[in-house]
Structures are given as structure tokens and as C-alpha cells.
Motif scaffolding. Structure first.
Motif, PDB file in Angstrom:
ATOM      1  N   ILE A  74      49.109  28.629  38.506  1.00  0.00           N
ATOM      2  CA  ILE A  74      48.400  29.276  37.401  1.00  0.00           C
ATOM      3  C   ILE A  74      48.093  28.269  36.297  1.00  0.00           C
ATOM      4  O   ILE A  74      46.958  28.192  35.794  1.00  0.00           O
ATOM      5  CB  ILE A  74      49.231  30.445  36.839  1.00  0.00           C
ATOM      6  N   THR A  75      49.086  27.477  35.908  1.00  0.00           N
ATOM      7  CA  THR A  75      48.875  26.537  34.807  1.00  0.00           C
ATOM      8  C   THR A  75      47.968  25.379  35.199  1.00  0.00           C
ATOM      9  O   THR A  75      47.271  24.816  34.360  1.00  0.00           O
ATOM     10  CB  THR A  75      50.222  26.017  34.276  1.00  0.00           C
ATOM     11  N   SER A  76      47.958  25.032  36.485  1.00  0.00           N
ATOM     12  CA  SER A  76      46.990  24.052  36.971  1.00  0.00           C
ATOM     13  C   SER A  76      45.580  24.619  36.872  1.00  0.00           C
ATOM     14  O   SER A  76      44.644  23.942  36.422  1.00  0.00           O
ATOM     15  CB  SER A  76      47.317  23.669  38.418  1.00  0.00           C
ATOM     16  N   ASP A  77      45.408  25.877  37.250  1.00  0.00           N
ATOM     17  CA  ASP A  77      44.087  26.507  37.239  1.00  0.00           C
ATOM     18  C   ASP A  77      43.515  26.621  35.829  1.00  0.00           C
ATOM     19  O   ASP A  77      42.292  26.530  35.644  1.00  0.00           O
ATOM     20  CB  ASP A  77      44.153  27.893  37.880  1.00  0.00           C
ATOM     21  N   ILE A  78      44.378  26.820  34.819  1.00  0.00           N
ATOM     22  CA  ILE A  78      43.867  26.960  33.452  1.00  0.00           C
ATOM     23  C   ILE A  78      43.783  25.627  32.723  1.00  0.00           C
ATOM     24  O   ILE A  78      43.413  25.579  31.544  1.00  0.00           O
ATOM     25  CB  ILE A  78      44.700  27.973  32.632  1.00  0.00           C
ATOM     26  N   GLY A  79      44.114  24.539  33.410  1.00  0.00           N
ATOM     27  CA  GLY A  79      43.923  23.216  32.841  1.00  0.00           C
ATOM     28  C   GLY A  79      45.022  22.720  31.934  1.00  0.00           C
ATOM     29  O   GLY A  79      44.828  21.750  31.192  1.00  0.00           O
ATOM     30  N   VAL A  80      46.208  23.339  31.981  1.00  0.00           N
ATOM     31  CA  VAL A  80      47.336  22.872  31.166  1.00  0.00           C
ATOM     32  C   VAL A  80      48.254  21.982  31.987  1.00  0.00           C
ATOM     33  O   VAL A  80      48.677  20.916  31.535  1.00  0.00           O
ATOM     34  CB  VAL A  80      48.116  24.061  30.577  1.00  0.00           C
ATOM     35  N   LEU A 113      51.657  13.799  14.332  1.00  0.00           N
ATOM     36  CA  LEU A 113      51.476  15.238  14.169  1.00  0.00           C
ATOM     37  C   LEU A 113      50.275  15.752  14.960  1.00  0.00           C
ATOM     38  O   LEU A 113      50.221  16.940  15.301  1.00  0.00           O
ATOM     39  CB  LEU A 113      51.327  15.592  12.688  1.00  0.00           C
ATOM     40  N   GLY A 114      49.331  14.864  15.282  1.00  0.00           N
ATOM     41  CA  GLY A 114      48.228  15.267  16.147  1.00  0.00           C
ATOM     42  C   GLY A 114      48.721  15.658  17.516  1.00  0.00           C
ATOM     43  O   GLY A 114      48.255  16.650  18.107  1.00  0.00           O
ATOM     44  N   SER A 115      49.676  14.911  18.047  1.00  0.00           N
ATOM     45  CA  SER A 115      50.269  15.249  19.342  1.00  0.00           C
ATOM     46  C   SER A 115      51.005  16.581  19.267  1.00  0.00           C
ATOM     47  O   SER A 115      50.950  17.396  20.197  1.00  0.00           O
ATOM     48  CB  SER A 115      51.228  14.151  19.800  1.00  0.00           C
ATOM     49  N   VAL A 116      51.712  16.793  18.170  1.00  0.00           N
ATOM     50  CA  VAL A 116      52.437  18.055  17.988  1.00  0.00           C
ATOM     51  C   VAL A 116      51.455  19.224  18.013  1.00  0.00           C
ATOM     52  O   VAL A 116      51.689  20.235  18.676  1.00  0.00           O
ATOM     53  CB  VAL A 116      53.222  18.039  16.657  1.00  0.00           C
ATOM     54  N   ARG A 117      50.346  19.069  17.305  1.00  0.00           N
ATOM     55  CA  ARG A 117      49.353  20.161  17.254  1.00  0.00           C
ATOM     56  C   ARG A 117      48.735  20.408  18.628  1.00  0.00           C
ATOM     57  O   ARG A 117      48.527  21.565  19.029  1.00  0.00           O
ATOM     58  CB  ARG A 117      48.274  19.828  16.222  1.00  0.00           C
ATOM     59  N   ARG A 118      48.435  19.336  19.336  1.00  0.00           N
ATOM     60  CA  ARG A 118      47.848  19.513  20.675  1.00  0.00           C
ATOM     61  C   ARG A 118      48.838  20.191  21.626  1.00  0.00           C
ATOM     62  O   ARG A 118      48.451  21.012  22.471  1.00  0.00           O
ATOM     63  CB  ARG A 118      47.395  18.157  21.237  1.00  0.00           C
ATOM     64  N   ALA A 119      50.116  19.857  21.485  1.00  0.00           N
ATOM     65  CA  ALA A 119      51.141  20.513  22.307  1.00  0.00           C
ATOM     66  C   ALA A 119      51.201  22.007  21.990  1.00  0.00           C
ATOM     67  O   ALA A 119      51.325  22.845  22.890  1.00  0.00           O
ATOM     68  CB  ALA A 119      52.498  19.862  22.081  1.00  0.00           C
ATOM     69  N   ARG A 124      50.144  27.597  23.549  1.00  0.00           N
ATOM     70  CA  ARG A 124      49.488  28.867  23.220  1.00  0.00           C
ATOM     71  C   ARG A 124      48.538  29.303  24.340  1.00  0.00           C
ATOM     72  O   ARG A 124      48.420  30.500  24.636  1.00  0.00           O
ATOM     73  CB  ARG A 124      48.724  28.734  21.900  1.00  0.00           C
ATOM     74  N   LYS A 125      47.886  28.339  24.969  1.00  0.00           N
ATOM     75  CA  LYS A 125      46.987  28.662  26.078  1.00  0.00           C
ATOM     76  C   LYS A 125      47.763  29.275  27.243  1.00  0.00           C
ATOM     77  O   LYS A 125      47.308  30.233  27.878  1.00  0.00           O
ATOM     78  CB  LYS A 125      46.239  27.406  26.535  1.00  0.00           C
ATOM     79  N   VAL A 126      48.935  28.723  27.527  1.00  0.00           N
ATOM     80  CA  VAL A 126      49.788  29.296  28.581  1.00  0.00           C
ATOM     81  C   VAL A 126      50.235  30.703  28.181  1.00  0.00           C
ATOM     82  O   VAL A 126      50.141  31.657  28.965  1.00  0.00           O
ATOM     83  CB  VAL A 126      51.010  28.402  28.840  1.00  0.00           C
ATOM     84  N   HIS A 127      50.707  30.835  26.948  1.00  0.00           N
ATOM     85  CA  HIS A 127      51.200  32.126  26.477  1.00  0.00           C
ATOM     86  C   HIS A 127      50.098  33.189  26.487  1.00  0.00           C
ATOM     87  O   HIS A 127      50.386  34.383  26.638  1.00  0.00           O
ATOM     88  CB  HIS A 127      51.765  31.998  25.062  1.00  0.00           C
ATOM     89  N   GLY A 128      48.870  32.757  26.337  1.00  0.00           N
ATOM     90  CA  GLY A 128      47.754  33.701  26.320  1.00  0.00           C
ATOM     91  C   GLY A 128      47.162  33.989  27.684  1.00  0.00           C
ATOM     92  O   GLY A 128      46.186  34.743  27.791  1.00  0.00           O
ATOM     93  N   SER A 129      47.725  33.398  28.732  1.00  0.00           N
ATOM     94  CA  SER A 129      47.200  33.622  30.077  1.00  0.00           C
ATOM     95  C   SER A 129      47.336  35.095  30.456  1.00  0.00           C
ATOM     96  O   SER A 129      48.332  35.745  30.134  1.00  0.00           O
ATOM     97  CB  SER A 129      47.954  32.754  31.092  1.00  0.00           C
ATOM     98  N   ASP A 130      46.333  35.598  31.158  1.00  0.00           N
ATOM     99  CA  ASP A 130      46.397  36.994  31.595  1.00  0.00           C
ATOM    100  C   ASP A 130      47.029  37.134  32.977  1.00  0.00           C
ATOM    101  O   ASP A 130      46.990  38.206  33.576  1.00  0.00           O
ATOM    102  CB  ASP A 130      45.002  37.624  31.593  1.00  0.00           C
ATOM    103  N   LYS A 131      47.611  36.045  33.481  1.00  0.00           N
ATOM    104  CA  LYS A 131      48.268  36.077  34.781  1.00  0.00           C
ATOM    105  C   LYS A 131      49.771  35.851  34.584  1.00  0.00           C
ATOM    106  O   LYS A 131      50.212  34.728  34.368  1.00  0.00           O
ATOM    107  CB  LYS A 131      47.694  35.007  35.707  1.00  0.00           C
TER     108      LYS A 131
END
Length: 310
Positions: A74-80, A113-119, A124-131
Motif C-alpha cells: 500500500i505504501t509503495s503504491d502511494i509513493g511513500v 527542519l525542512g527534513s522534519v517537515r517533509r517527514a 500524514r499521507k500514510v495516515h490519510g490513506s483510504d486503504k
């Protein structure tokens, strides 16, 4: 350097992977990478660069490879996650595409802090997955399960562990008062599980993934990467687009303590299994002492109350 025993195991393992099965040892270069419980190798092949993971001995005792495979796909499919090429659910052998121009993160690199924000955005993208994932990451049940494993092994625990576990019942009650929706989570966000290209942060190694309170991932990442106040603020601000609910900030702090309470036991399991990758007794004791310090801080009770108040 790759040991002869590892070279043979790699050669045998590649025969199971359709993409690489027809290539011989002269076609593939191998470089050993890091890893606490598994063996990871960078492969240079005519098809490109890949990372091969061969699970460590005994990991099947506490990791479901079926659950991991589902989460990794799932996480591979969403690009994370790194693009997944092959996964054998029977034992956890995995082949993933190597991410070019990515830095493996650590505490020092996360001072950016840029790395922190990107992480934060990747989580959040994983947490928002509908799968949803197949399993639920149950913190307190896992603590009990790990204790059962250690009891069977007649293992020694750090002095006072059971006392602190009893004190943690107040945290359990607070978290249960206003539970957040359970969402797909990484659940083991070591700094080294994050790869930063400067534009995107990839998150790898989904062994402990499960549906969970999303604030666990933020709290655990903060602990694992040694975040200070500025990094915690950047993490939360990026995750919540600037507005940080007080109750979520409090939950994150509670999970900082609870992840140390849990991973203390994981470290002792590695110690009794004689994992040679680290001094896991020192690791476990260090985590337990940090847990006690955080739970004993003057403001910890206020975080418990803020979690209850919602």
C-alpha cells in the motif's frame, strides 16, 4: 564487505525473485548496508539498483510478514515507501528499488527542519490513506505480549519495570477517554527508516505497521530522532498545517513515554536472542530510564489531563 555465508544466501535468495533470477554472481555487485535485526544489501544489477532484505533469525517470533507485506504494498503504491519489487510472505524476503540521491536520516540530519517537515507530510499521507492495514497496533497488548515472550525466556527486566507499567495505566485511561480514529501507521519510525531526497521523504521498513493512533508515529519519531522543541514544533505545524490541537500535542507527549516503555522490551528480546548488532541490554536500560524521566516530569500530568479534556 559481504561474508561468504551471506554471499551464498543472497545467491540462493535471488533465484526466488523473477526479476533477477537469471543473473549470475558476476552480473551483480553486493554491498552490505545497516540494519539492527535484518540483513540489508545494496545490489547493483543490469536492471538497476535494489535493496535486498533478508530477515534476521527469530524475527518471525514477533513480526507478521503477511501484515507487513500488505502495508509495504500500500505504501509503495502511494509513493511513500520505496517501490516494492518482490515480497515473500513466508519469510519476509523483500526486494525494493534503491532511491537515488536520498540520504538515510539520523538525529543530526533531522536537525534540518525542512527534513522534519517533509517527514511529517509523508506520515500524514500514510495516515490519510483510504486503504487500512490488516492489523491493529495495540500498544498495551504488545507490551503484555512481549512480557509473555520474556517470561518464557526467563529474561531479566530493568529494575522497576513493572512499577512503571502500573503507573502507565493512567496513560492508558487517558488515551482511551477520547480515542482518535485508528489509521494506517508506520509504528516504528526510527530516523534511519526515513530517506530524504531534499524534495520527498520516503519511509521504509513496515515490519511493525498497523492501524493506530496517528500521534504514535509523531511521538515515536520525535524520540527516535532525538527531537528538541523546535523540531517537535516543525513536525506538528507541518502535519496540522499550522494549527495544532492541544489534545493532539498532549497525546504525542504521552506516546513519547509509551514508545520507550514498549521498545525497552523489544531491546531485551534482542538481548536474550543474542542479536550481535548492538548492546541491546544497554539500549533497553537507556530507553527505560528515558521513559521514567519523561513520566516523572512536572508537566506530564498536565499532558494526561489535556488528553482527557480533548
Amino acid at each position: 564487505m559481504v561474508e561468504q555465508e551471506d554471499s551464498k544466501r543472497i545467491a540462493d535468495t535471488l533465484l526466488r525473485i523473477p526479476l533477477l533470477a537469471r543473473f549470475g554472481s558476476r552480473d551483480i555487485t553486493v554491498e552490505r548496508l545497516g540494519g539492527l535485526t535484518n540483513k540489508n544489501f545494496l545490489l547493483g544489477t543490469p536492471k538497476g539498483k535494489f535493496v535486498l532484505r533478508i530477515p534476521g533469525e527469530g524475527t518471525g517470533e514477533y513480526i507478521s510478514r503477511k501484515n507487513e507485506a500488505h502495508a509495504a504494498k500500500i505504501t509503495s503504491d502511494i509513493g511513500v515507501n520505496a517501490p516494492l519489487i518482490f515480497f515473500d510472505e513466508s519469510d519476509g524476503v523483500q526486494l525494493a528499488q534503491f532511491i537515488d540521491r536520498a540520504q538515510t536520516m539520523n538525529g543530526d540530519r533531522f536537525k534540518d527542519l525542512g527534513s522534519v517537515r517533509r517527514a511529517a507530510l509523508s506520515l500524514r499521507k500514510v495516515h490519510g490513506s483510504d486503504k487500512p492495514f490488516l492489523n491493529r497496533f495495540e500498544l498495551f497488548q504488545m507490551i503484555d505480549d512481549y512480557l509473555d515472550i520474556l517470561t518464557r525466556k526467563e529474561a531479566t527486566l530493568p529494575d522497576g519495570y513493572h512499577d512503571v507499567k502500573r503507573e502507565a495505566e493512567s496513560v492508558r485511561r487517558a488515551l482511551a477517554t477520547r480515542p482518535l480514529p485508528s489509521v494506517p501507521c508506520h509504528c516504528d519510525p526510527l530516523a534511519e527508516n526515513f530517506l530524504d531526497t531534499g524534495q520527498t521523504v520516503y519511509v521504509i521498513d513496515w515490519e511493525y505497521a498497523g492501524n493506530n493512533d496517528p500521534m504514535w508515529d509523531l511521538g515515536d519519531l520525535s524520540v527516535e530522532a532525538g527531537f528538541g522543541p523546535d523540531q517537535d514544533a516543525a513536525l506538528l505545524e507541518a502535519y496540522f498545517d499550522g494549527y495544532i490541537p492541544a489534545s493532539d500535542r498532549a497525546r504525542m507527549v504521552l506516546y513519547k513515554a509509551m514508545c520507550d516503555l514498549l521498545w525497552t522490551l523489544w531491546g531485551i528480546i534482542q538481548h536474550v536472542n543474542q542479536n550481535p548488532a548492538d548492546d541491546f541490554w544497554a539500549y533497553a536500560v537507556g530507553r527505560f530510564e528515558r521513559c521514567k524521566t519523561l513520566m516523572g516530569a512536572p508537566d506530564f500530568g498536565r499532558h494526561i489531563q489535556a488528553t482527557i479534556d480533548g
